[in-house]
Design a protein around this motif. Sequence first.
Motif, PDB file in Angstrom:
ATOM      1  N   ASP A  86       0.813  -1.222   0.000  1.00  0.00           N
ATOM      2  CA  ASP A  86       0.000   0.000   0.000  1.00  0.00           C
ATOM      3  C   ASP A  86       0.850   1.277   0.000  1.00  0.00           C
ATOM      4  O   ASP A  86       0.295   2.381   0.001  1.00  0.00           O
ATOM      5  CB  ASP A  86      -0.931   0.027   1.227  1.00  0.00           C
ATOM      6  CG  ASP A  86      -1.930  -1.118   1.204  1.00  0.00           C
ATOM      7  OD1 ASP A  86      -2.234  -1.638   0.106  1.00  0.00           O
ATOM      8  OD2 ASP A  86      -2.400  -1.505   2.292  1.00  0.00           O
ATOM      9  N   TYR A  87       2.176   1.125   0.024  1.00  0.00           N
ATOM     10  CA  TYR A  87       3.054   2.299   0.101  1.00  0.00           C
ATOM     11  C   TYR A  87       4.081   2.306  -1.027  1.00  0.00           C
ATOM     12  O   TYR A  87       5.133   2.924  -0.920  1.00  0.00           O
ATOM     13  CB  TYR A  87       3.756   2.336   1.466  1.00  0.00           C
ATOM     14  CG  TYR A  87       2.796   2.600   2.600  1.00  0.00           C
ATOM     15  CD1 TYR A  87       2.550   3.895   3.038  1.00  0.00           C
ATOM     16  CD2 TYR A  87       2.105   1.565   3.210  1.00  0.00           C
ATOM     17  CE1 TYR A  87       1.655   4.156   4.064  1.00  0.00           C
ATOM     18  CE2 TYR A  87       1.202   1.802   4.240  1.00  0.00           C
ATOM     19  CZ  TYR A  87       0.981   3.094   4.650  1.00  0.00           C
ATOM     20  OH  TYR A  87       0.085   3.345   5.672  1.00  0.00           O
ATOM     21  N   GLN A  88       3.759   1.622  -2.129  1.00  0.00           N
ATOM     22  CA  GLN A  88       4.640   1.586  -3.290  1.00  0.00           C
ATOM     23  C   GLN A  88       4.658   2.954  -3.979  1.00  0.00           C
ATOM     24  O   GLN A  88       3.688   3.700  -3.920  1.00  0.00           O
ATOM     25  CB  GLN A  88       4.136   0.529  -4.284  1.00  0.00           C
ATOM     26  CG  GLN A  88       4.156  -0.888  -3.746  1.00  0.00           C
ATOM     27  CD  GLN A  88       5.530  -1.517  -3.808  1.00  0.00           C
ATOM     28  OE1 GLN A  88       6.209  -1.457  -4.819  1.00  0.00           O
ATOM     29  NE2 GLN A  88       5.942  -2.117  -2.708  1.00  0.00           N
ATOM     30  N   HIS A  89       5.767   3.259  -4.641  1.00  0.00           N
ATOM     31  CA  HIS A  89       5.910   4.465  -5.477  1.00  0.00           C
ATOM     32  C   HIS A  89       5.724   5.760  -4.693  1.00  0.00           C
ATOM     33  O   HIS A  89       5.148   6.723  -5.194  1.00  0.00           O
ATOM     34  CB  HIS A  89       4.959   4.404  -6.685  1.00  0.00           C
ATOM     35  CG  HIS A  89       5.077   3.118  -7.439  1.00  0.00           C
ATOM     36  ND1 HIS A  89       6.206   2.754  -8.139  1.00  0.00           N
ATOM     37  CD2 HIS A  89       4.225   2.065  -7.547  1.00  0.00           C
ATOM     38  CE1 HIS A  89       6.037   1.553  -8.665  1.00  0.00           C
ATOM     39  NE2 HIS A  89       4.847   1.118  -8.318  1.00  0.00           N
ATOM     40  N   ARG A  90       6.220   5.758  -3.452  1.00  0.00           N
ATOM     41  CA  ARG A  90       6.178   6.981  -2.633  1.00  0.00           C
ATOM     42  C   ARG A  90       7.578   7.410  -2.215  1.00  0.00           C
ATOM     43  O   ARG A  90       7.733   8.253  -1.342  1.00  0.00           O
ATOM     44  CB  ARG A  90       5.339   6.748  -1.375  1.00  0.00           C
ATOM     45  CG  ARG A  90       3.877   6.471  -1.665  1.00  0.00           C
ATOM     46  CD  ARG A  90       3.071   6.595  -0.406  1.00  0.00           C
ATOM     47  NE  ARG A  90       1.732   6.044  -0.566  1.00  0.00           N
ATOM     48  CZ  ARG A  90       0.845   6.018   0.394  1.00  0.00           C
ATOM     49  NH1 ARG A  90       1.124   6.496   1.581  1.00  0.00           N
ATOM     50  NH2 ARG A  90      -0.346   5.495   0.188  1.00  0.00           N
ATOM     51  N   GLY A  91       8.593   6.780  -2.796  1.00  0.00           N
ATOM     52  CA  GLY A  91       9.971   7.160  -2.478  1.00  0.00           C
ATOM     53  C   GLY A  91      10.545   6.457  -1.265  1.00  0.00           C
ATOM     54  O   GLY A  91      11.661   6.765  -0.843  1.00  0.00           O
TER      55      GLY A  91
END
Length: 164
Positions: free
Chosen positions: A95-100
């Motif tokens: 749920d926290y992919q592609h947030r750096g």
Amino acid sequence: MNNITSDNHIIIRKGISDDLPEMLQLFTATIDEVCKKDYDLQQLQAWKSGAENEGRWIKVIRDQYVLTAVIENKIVGFCTLDQGNYIDLLFVHKDYQHRGIATMLYQKIEQEALLHHEKELTADVSKTAKIFFEKKGFQVVQEQTVNVKGTSMVNYKMVKHLIS
């Protein structure tokens, strides 16, 4: 608790043994969801079975440089550095992919390697993570087929030469 950095409410801190249950849950859930486009069900099951090797995970926490990314007291990612120059594990919650988050963890791991005058970083990288590592300057040394509990899976031996 010595927090290393905080950015956008993301805290990067050293991993501790109390983190293991949450890290294991994140490990298996991430493989299930994020890696399913690159590996079949049998491969995913074999890979996830690594979570059952309690001794290995205790050794990871004890012997490796472990960083966790935490948002509101929830571990959303972790990265480990073994022997000072081998990235053993790098996982970010589905749920926290592609947030750096992976980038933040990776940058801290690279800084740690440079601090100890390492000349290169290596990793055995899944198909799923290959693009991320390439963006960080890693190059494929070789494609390899690994056998996990009788199931063959492709991954990549990758290396990045560090400039201090």
